[in-house]
Design a protein around this motif. Structure first.
Motif, PDB file in Angstrom:
ATOM      1  N   ASN A 120      63.404   2.988  85.865  1.00 52.44           N
ATOM      2  CA  ASN A 120      64.759   3.477  85.682  1.00 52.44           C
ATOM      3  C   ASN A 120      65.256   4.025  87.019  1.00 52.44           C
ATOM      4  O   ASN A 120      64.704   5.001  87.533  1.00 52.44           O
ATOM      5  N   LEU A 144      66.506   7.690  87.033  1.00 48.92           N
ATOM      6  CA  LEU A 144      65.373   8.620  87.025  1.00 48.92           C
ATOM      7  C   LEU A 144      64.767   8.700  88.423  1.00 48.92           C
ATOM      8  O   LEU A 144      64.484   9.793  88.915  1.00 48.92           O
ATOM      9  N   VAL A 189      61.839  14.588  80.007  1.00 45.46           N
ATOM     10  CA  VAL A 189      62.725  13.885  80.936  1.00 45.46           C
ATOM     11  C   VAL A 189      62.854  12.418  80.521  1.00 45.46           C
ATOM     12  O   VAL A 189      63.955  11.866  80.488  1.00 45.46           O
ATOM     13  N   LEU A 190      61.731  11.809  80.173  1.00 48.07           N
ATOM     14  CA  LEU A 190      61.779  10.408  79.743  1.00 48.07           C
ATOM     15  C   LEU A 190      62.570  10.247  78.448  1.00 48.07           C
ATOM     16  O   LEU A 190      63.304   9.265  78.277  1.00 48.07           O
ATOM     17  N   ILE A 223      66.613  10.083  78.663  1.00 44.92           N
ATOM     18  CA  ILE A 223      67.315   8.868  79.084  1.00 44.92           C
ATOM     19  C   ILE A 223      67.312   7.787  78.002  1.00 44.92           C
ATOM     20  O   ILE A 223      68.002   6.789  78.130  1.00 44.92           O
ATOM     21  N   LEU A 264      70.366  13.336  82.462  1.00 46.51           N
ATOM     22  CA  LEU A 264      69.231  13.796  83.264  1.00 46.51           C
ATOM     23  C   LEU A 264      69.484  15.197  83.827  1.00 46.51           C
ATOM     24  O   LEU A 264      68.594  16.050  83.823  1.00 46.51           O
ATOM     25  N   TYR A 276      56.014   8.554  89.988  1.00 43.47           N
ATOM     26  CA  TYR A 276      56.713   7.588  89.137  1.00 43.47           C
ATOM     27  C   TYR A 276      56.338   6.158  89.515  1.00 43.47           C
ATOM     28  O   TYR A 276      56.062   5.332  88.638  1.00 43.47           O
TER      29      TYR A 276
END
Length: 168
Positions: free
Chosen positions: A42, A45, A67-68, A71, A115, A136
């Motif tokens: 993403n 992100l 956080v994941l 989105i 976010l 990430y």
């Protein structure tokens, strides 16, 4: 080892302007598109994580799932719209195609807003041994891209008034 909590003010406009400027670097844009198209990453992100890296801040491991999750609502919509736009590219007049890109940018900005809202509810900590972008990339098995994102952003905060738009 204890982590030091940091307090950072993040707004949608600050992240959006940072993203526009950072994404305008050709090498970064190519790496972002590779992350998105080849590793199902993403980009919004990644841009948030890069902003955190630049602030020398990180998210606690236990908050990563939050956080994941934030989105999720826009990710499916963005992915579907992006695929549709790509399929229609050869069939649309240039003006309509440009309008479709602008709409996609609005979806991207909404995802960044989600976010920002999420990050502002979390406690942030000073960077540990691994930067957020490296983490990430490693999680996506795109380790070779981490080197590109680990380079410092090549602009100062004063340059963040640029109104360029990334084209994905």
């Amino acid at each position: 080892m204890t982590q030091t909590q940091v307090h950072i003010s993040l707004t949608l406009e600050r992240l959006w302007q940072f993203s526009l400027q950072y994404y305008s670097v050709r090498e970064v844009k190519e790496a972002c598109l590779s992350l998105q198209n080849n590793y199902h990453g993403n980009v919004n992100l990644l841009l948030l994580l890069k902003w955190l890296d630049e602030q020398q801040a990180s998210i606690d491991e236990q908050d990563w799932h939050r956080v994941l999750t934030c989105i999720g609502p826009t990710e499916g919509l963005l992915h579907s719209y992006r695929e549709l736009r790509r399929k229609l590219k050869v069939h649309l007049p240039d003006t309509l195609y440009r309008e479709s890109l602008q709409f996609e940018l609005q979806l991207e900005k909404q995802q960044q807003s989600d976010l920002v809202d999420c990050i502002n509810q979390l406690e942030l900590y000073s960077v540990g041994s691994q930067r957020m972008t490296q983490r990430y990339c490693k999680e996506l098995a795109a380790d070779h891209l981490a080197g590109i994102f680990s380079k410092p952003a090549s602009f100062s905060p004063k340059q963040l008034s640029s109104k360029q738009s990334p084209q994905k």
